[in-house]
Motif scaffolding. Structure first.
Motif, PDB file in Angstrom:
ATOM      1  N   GLN A   1     -41.357  -8.712 -25.201  1.00 61.61           N
ATOM      2  CA  GLN A   1     -41.879  -7.440 -24.730  1.00 61.61           C
ATOM      3  C   GLN A   1     -42.411  -7.567 -23.308  1.00 61.61           C
ATOM      4  OE1 GLN A   1     -44.798  -5.580 -27.262  1.00 61.61           O
ATOM      5  NE2 GLN A   1     -45.160  -3.879 -25.852  1.00 61.61           N
ATOM      6  N   ALA A   2     -43.136  -8.640 -23.037  1.00 61.17           N
ATOM      7  CA  ALA A   2     -43.664  -8.856 -21.689  1.00 61.17           C
ATOM      8  C   ALA A   2     -42.525  -9.020 -20.693  1.00 61.17           C
ATOM      9  CB  ALA A   2     -44.569 -10.083 -21.673  1.00 61.17           C
ATOM     10  N   ARG A   3     -41.520  -9.813 -21.061  1.00 60.97           N
ATOM     11  CA  ARG A   3     -40.363 -10.011 -20.182  1.00 60.97           C
ATOM     12  C   ARG A   3     -39.674  -8.684 -19.893  1.00 60.97           C
ATOM     13  NH1 ARG A   3     -34.813 -10.530 -21.203  1.00 60.97           N
ATOM     14  NH2 ARG A   3     -33.656 -11.850 -19.738  1.00 60.97           N
ATOM     15  N   ASP A   4     -39.451  -7.884 -20.919  1.00 56.80           N
ATOM     16  CA  ASP A   4     -38.745  -6.619 -20.739  1.00 56.80           C
ATOM     17  C   ASP A   4     -39.545  -5.656 -19.873  1.00 56.80           C
ATOM     18  OD1 ASP A   4     -36.770  -7.653 -22.334  1.00 56.80           O
ATOM     19  OD2 ASP A   4     -37.347  -6.539 -24.139  1.00 56.80           O
ATOM     20  N   GLU A   5     -40.860  -5.635 -20.048  1.00 54.76           N
ATOM     21  CA  GLU A   5     -41.698  -4.749 -19.241  1.00 54.76           C
ATOM     22  C   GLU A   5     -41.685  -5.166 -17.772  1.00 54.76           C
ATOM     23  OE1 GLU A   5     -44.867  -3.588 -22.796  1.00 54.76           O
ATOM     24  OE2 GLU A   5     -45.421  -5.049 -21.262  1.00 54.76           O
ATOM     25  N   LEU A   6     -41.746  -6.457 -17.510  1.00 49.47           N
ATOM     26  CA  LEU A   6     -41.693  -6.938 -16.136  1.00 49.47           C
ATOM     27  C   LEU A   6     -40.345  -6.617 -15.493  1.00 49.47           C
ATOM     28  CD1 LEU A   6     -43.456 -10.398 -16.587  1.00 49.47           C
ATOM     29  CD2 LEU A   6     -44.328  -8.468 -15.240  1.00 49.47           C
ATOM     30  N   ILE A   7     -39.268  -6.880 -16.223  1.00 47.26           N
ATOM     31  CA  ILE A   7     -37.936  -6.592 -15.694  1.00 47.26           C
ATOM     32  C   ILE A   7     -37.794  -5.103 -15.388  1.00 47.26           C
ATOM     33  CG2 ILE A   7     -35.492  -6.455 -16.340  1.00 47.26           C
ATOM     34  CD1 ILE A   7     -35.843  -9.161 -17.742  1.00 47.26           C
ATOM     35  N   ALA A   8     -38.254  -4.248 -16.293  1.00 52.41           N
ATOM     36  CA  ALA A   8     -38.153  -2.802 -16.084  1.00 52.41           C
ATOM     37  C   ALA A   8     -38.907  -2.368 -14.833  1.00 52.41           C
ATOM     38  CB  ALA A   8     -38.684  -2.057 -17.304  1.00 52.41           C
ATOM     39  N   ALA A   9     -40.036  -3.014 -14.554  1.00 57.13           N
ATOM     40  CA  ALA A   9     -40.811  -2.670 -13.364  1.00 57.13           C
ATOM     41  C   ALA A   9     -40.030  -2.980 -12.091  1.00 57.13           C
ATOM     42  CB  ALA A   9     -42.137  -3.423 -13.377  1.00 57.13           C
ATOM     43  N   PHE A  10     -39.366  -4.132 -12.070  1.00 60.12           N
ATOM     44  CA  PHE A  10     -38.585  -4.490 -10.884  1.00 60.12           C
ATOM     45  C   PHE A  10     -37.355  -3.608 -10.746  1.00 60.12           C
ATOM     46  CE2 PHE A  10     -41.178  -8.295 -11.200  1.00 60.12           C
ATOM     47  CZ  PHE A  10     -41.471  -8.545  -9.878  1.00 60.12           C
ATOM     48  N   GLU A  11     -36.756  -3.225 -11.859  1.00 65.62           N
ATOM     49  CA  GLU A  11     -35.608  -2.331 -11.785  1.00 65.62           C
ATOM     50  C   GLU A  11     -36.020  -0.952 -11.262  1.00 65.62           C
ATOM     51  OE1 GLU A  11     -34.016  -2.644 -15.718  1.00 65.62           O
ATOM     52  OE2 GLU A  11     -32.790  -4.402 -15.221  1.00 65.62           O
ATOM     53  N   GLU A  12     -37.256  -0.556 -11.567  1.00 58.71           N
ATOM     54  CA  GLU A  12     -37.768   0.707 -11.016  1.00 58.71           C
ATOM     55  C   GLU A  12     -37.950   0.600  -9.502  1.00 58.71           C
ATOM     56  OE1 GLU A  12     -41.622   3.675 -11.578  1.00 58.71           O
ATOM     57  OE2 GLU A  12     -40.907   2.491 -13.295  1.00 58.71           O
ATOM     58  N   LEU A  13     -38.331  -0.579  -9.034  1.00 61.64           N
ATOM     59  CA  LEU A  13     -38.472  -0.789  -7.587  1.00 61.64           C
ATOM     60  C   LEU A  13     -37.170  -0.485  -6.852  1.00 61.64           C
ATOM     61  CD1 LEU A  13     -40.462  -4.072  -6.825  1.00 61.64           C
ATOM     62  CD2 LEU A  13     -41.187  -1.714  -6.498  1.00 61.64           C
ATOM     63  N   ALA A  14     -36.055  -0.835  -7.474  1.00 68.52           N
ATOM     64  CA  ALA A  14     -34.756  -0.685  -6.822  1.00 68.52           C
ATOM     65  C   ALA A  14     -34.427   0.765  -6.497  1.00 68.52           C
ATOM     66  CB  ALA A  14     -33.657  -1.280  -7.704  1.00 68.52           C
ATOM     67  N   THR A  15     -35.114   1.714  -7.130  1.00 68.37           N
ATOM     68  CA  THR A  15     -34.851   3.136  -6.891  1.00 68.37           C
ATOM     69  C   THR A  15     -36.021   3.832  -6.217  1.00 68.37           C
ATOM     70  OG1 THR A  15     -35.680   3.747  -9.103  1.00 68.37           O
ATOM     71  CG2 THR A  15     -33.331   3.220  -8.909  1.00 68.37           C
ATOM     72  N   ASN A  16     -37.050   3.073  -5.826  1.00 68.77           N
ATOM     73  CA  ASN A  16     -38.232   3.661  -5.210  1.00 68.77           C
ATOM     74  C   ASN A  16     -37.988   3.827  -3.707  1.00 68.77           C
ATOM     75  OD1 ASN A  16     -40.904   3.713  -3.819  1.00 68.77           O
ATOM     76  ND2 ASN A  16     -41.680   3.576  -5.907  1.00 68.77           N
ATOM     77  N   GLU A  17     -37.883   5.053  -3.252  1.00 68.81           N
ATOM     78  CA  GLU A  17     -37.508   5.310  -1.869  1.00 68.81           C
ATOM     79  C   GLU A  17     -38.564   4.808  -0.889  1.00 68.81           C
ATOM     80  OE1 GLU A  17     -36.516   9.397  -1.350  1.00 68.81           O
ATOM     81  OE2 GLU A  17     -34.790   9.327  -2.709  1.00 68.81           O
ATOM     82  N   GLU A  18     -39.833   4.942  -1.236  1.00 67.98           N
ATOM     83  CA  GLU A  18     -40.888   4.473  -0.338  1.00 67.98           C
ATOM     84  C   GLU A  18     -40.828   2.953  -0.188  1.00 67.98           C
ATOM     85  OE1 GLU A  18     -45.778   4.569   0.128  1.00 67.98           O
ATOM     86  OE2 GLU A  18     -44.820   5.488  -1.627  1.00 67.98           O
ATOM     87  N   PHE A  19     -40.641   2.264  -1.306  1.00 69.65           N
ATOM     88  CA  PHE A  19     -40.510   0.806  -1.266  1.00 69.65           C
ATOM     89  C   PHE A  19     -39.319   0.389  -0.421  1.00 69.65           C
ATOM     90  CE2 PHE A  19     -38.239  -2.825  -3.194  1.00 69.65           C
ATOM     91  CZ  PHE A  19     -39.150  -3.836  -2.915  1.00 69.65           C
ATOM     92  N   LEU A  20     -38.177   1.036  -0.613  1.00 72.35           N
ATOM     93  CA  LEU A  20     -36.968   0.684   0.123  1.00 72.35           C
ATOM     94  C   LEU A  20     -37.134   0.951   1.617  1.00 72.35           C
ATOM     95  CD1 LEU A  20     -34.281   2.059  -2.359  1.00 72.35           C
ATOM     96  CD2 LEU A  20     -34.966  -0.329  -2.032  1.00 72.35           C
ATOM     97  N   ALA A  21     -37.832   2.029   1.962  1.00 76.87           N
ATOM     98  CA  ALA A  21     -38.052   2.336   3.376  1.00 76.87           C
ATOM     99  C   ALA A  21     -38.944   1.290   4.031  1.00 76.87           C
ATOM    100  CB  ALA A  21     -38.666   3.729   3.517  1.00 76.87           C
ATOM    101  N   LEU A  22     -39.994   0.873   3.333  1.00 73.14           N
ATOM    102  CA  LEU A  22     -40.876  -0.163   3.876  1.00 73.14           C
ATOM    103  C   LEU A  22     -40.128  -1.481   4.036  1.00 73.14           C
ATOM    104  CD1 LEU A  22     -44.258   0.402   1.996  1.00 73.14           C
ATOM    105  CD2 LEU A  22     -43.847   0.610   4.449  1.00 73.14           C
ATOM    106  N   ALA A  23     -39.289  -1.794   3.062  1.00 73.59           N
ATOM    107  CA  ALA A  23     -38.506  -3.028   3.145  1.00 73.59           C
ATOM    108  C   ALA A  23     -37.591  -3.001   4.368  1.00 73.59           C
ATOM    109  CB  ALA A  23     -37.694  -3.212   1.875  1.00 73.59           C
ATOM    110  N   GLU A  24     -36.978  -1.865   4.629  1.00 75.53           N
ATOM    111  CA  GLU A  24     -36.094  -1.762   5.787  1.00 75.53           C
ATOM    112  C   GLU A  24     -36.875  -1.931   7.085  1.00 75.53           C
ATOM    113  OE1 GLU A  24     -32.771   1.322   7.689  1.00 75.53           O
ATOM    114  OE2 GLU A  24     -33.772   1.780   5.784  1.00 75.53           O
ATOM    115  N   GLU A  25     -38.069  -1.348   7.153  1.00 80.25           N
ATOM    116  CA  GLU A  25     -38.898  -1.487   8.347  1.00 80.25           C
ATOM    117  C   GLU A  25     -39.221  -2.957   8.628  1.00 80.25           C
ATOM    118  OE1 GLU A  25     -42.439   0.775   7.964  1.00 80.25           O
ATOM    119  OE2 GLU A  25     -41.405   2.714   7.813  1.00 80.25           O
ATOM    120  N   ARG A  26     -39.365  -3.735   7.569  1.00 79.96           N
ATOM    121  CA  ARG A  26     -39.750  -5.139   7.714  1.00 79.96           C
ATOM    122  C   ARG A  26     -38.539  -6.081   7.721  1.00 79.96           C
ATOM    123  NH1 ARG A  26     -45.064  -5.112   3.643  1.00 79.96           N
ATOM    124  NH2 ARG A  26     -45.853  -3.096   4.376  1.00 79.96           N
ATOM    125  N   ALA A  27     -37.360  -5.505   7.814  1.00 81.20           N
ATOM    126  CA  ALA A  27     -36.115  -6.275   7.866  1.00 81.20           C
ATOM    127  C   ALA A  27     -35.919  -7.127   6.622  1.00 81.20           C
ATOM    128  CB  ALA A  27     -36.073  -7.148   9.122  1.00 81.20           C
TER     129      ALA A  27
END
Length: 358
Positions: A299-325
């Motif tokens: 359960q812990a593994r699945d919850e952690l994985i799901a959180a990172f998979e959500e990151l992949a679609t987070n536009e704010e996160f992706l924009a910040l990542a692009e700014e920082r190369a």
């Protein structure tokens, strides 16, 4: 009715039919079994009853703990720390937990990863940033290191960061050809910084030596940050580093790039050639992600994985990542383990060819 992270709270006041604007400040923390730990109300709000309904299907909070320790095997300011500062604020919001970084520099990350694999609780309360290929090359080149990737639960790779060669802005080496010519004229005397013996930068140096037939003086540091700092201070001739770590220094003109270890030129460094362009087929870099000890609850593994998979679609996160190369390259769970296994095989072969001369 007000909401917090998709939960609903019903509030009954003394005069529920009287129109009024309620200002309700809620500080919500969950205990281990998903119960509400505390709920703070402003003193000016008079309440008769308060009930909270939390739909189970909407719960995204981490089931293990409200604080996760993150082991970092390098000093603050390097690649691991840069990833932590980028990703963990978003993970905190997704999982509803605090992330506490613990810096354990030394042995190219091996101290932290030994603790992760051999000494950390297997309940999901401790994870680590795992840097590949260094995670594997540590024990490939040093038999005294007693962890391996089979002792870990890979959660997610997040960033893949191409290698780059940087020098002081006033360096006499204006081009990569200048640096290589100096190495040819001064065998074993041109100093090249790296993030530690066994790291991707260390292996990049070996790969360049193999491709060119040259020899450098390899200078290991306790992470990418100190290596970059040494180049900025003119203490070494060049630093073999990663784009995401030194991009800010490049844009600030405190470091100058000579070449990148990517297959093609990078959009953020369009004027910097690849080594392939000058005839040397060297492609390398560092990937950084997160792993837990082997044996954590599913359960812990699945919850952690799901959180990172959500990151992949987070536009704010992706924009910040692009700014920082930062090139986001989220690979989770079993696929992340497969990625590690492939790298392990590759670097076992590379080390076997250079071990006697290293």
């Amino acid at each position: 009715v007000t909401g917090h992270r998709h939960r609903c709270f019903w509030v009954n006041t003394q005069e529920p039919s009287t129109p009024q604007v309620l200002r309700l400040l809620l500080e919500f923390r969950k205990q281990r079994y998903g119960l509400m730990k505390k709920l703070l109300l402003p003193a000016t709000l008079s309440l008769v009853a308060l009930t909270a309904a939390i739909p189970l299907s909407a719960s995204a909070e981490y089931s293990v703990t409200d604080e996760v320790r993150v082991l970092q095997g390098f000093q603050a300011g390097g690649g691991s720390d840069a990833l932590a500062q980028l990703a963990q604020p978003f993970l905190r919001d997704i999982l509803g937990v605090n992330f506490v970084n613990e810096y354990i520099p030394g042995a190219a990350g091996a101290i932290a990863w030994t603790r992760l694999g051999n000494q950390s609780p297997k309940d999901g309360s401790v994870i680590s940033i795992t840097n590949t290929p260094m995670l594997m090359t540590n024990y490939i080149i040093n038999e005294s290191i007693n962890y391996n990737i089979d002792q870990l639960t890979p959660i997610a790779n997040v960033v893949t960061d191409p290698g780059v060669i940087v020098v002081h802005p006033d360096s006499p080496y204006q081009t990569i050809e200048d640096l290589l010519q100096a190495a040819e004229e001064n065998p074993g005397r041109i100093t090249i910084g790296n993030s530690g013996v066994g790291g991707d930068d260390y292996f990049s140096t070996i790969m360049v030596e193999n491709a060119t037939g040259l020899k450098f003086e390899k200078v290991p540091f306790a992470g990418d940050g100190p290596s970059a700092t040494a180049a900025m201070g003119g203490q070494i001739d060049a630093s073999f580093n990663n784009v995401g770590i030194v991009y800010g220094h490049i844009t600030a003109d405190s470091l100058r790039p000579l070449a990148v270890f990517s297959e093609e030129r990078l959009p953020m460094l369009p004027d910097t050639p690849t080594l392939r362009e000058i005839g040397y087929d060297v492609v390398n870099g560092s990937s950084r992600g997160y792993s837990a000890p082997a044996g954590i609850p599913d359960q812990a593994r699945d919850e952690l994985i799901a959180a990172f998979e959500e990151l992949a679609t987070n536009e704010e996160f992706l924009a910040l990542a692009e700014e920082r190369a930062f090139y986001i390259d989220i690979i989770t769970g079993d696929d992340y383990m497969d990625m590690m296994k492939r790298m392990e095989e590759t670097f076992i072969e590379i080390w076997a060819n250079v071990e006697d001369d290293a």
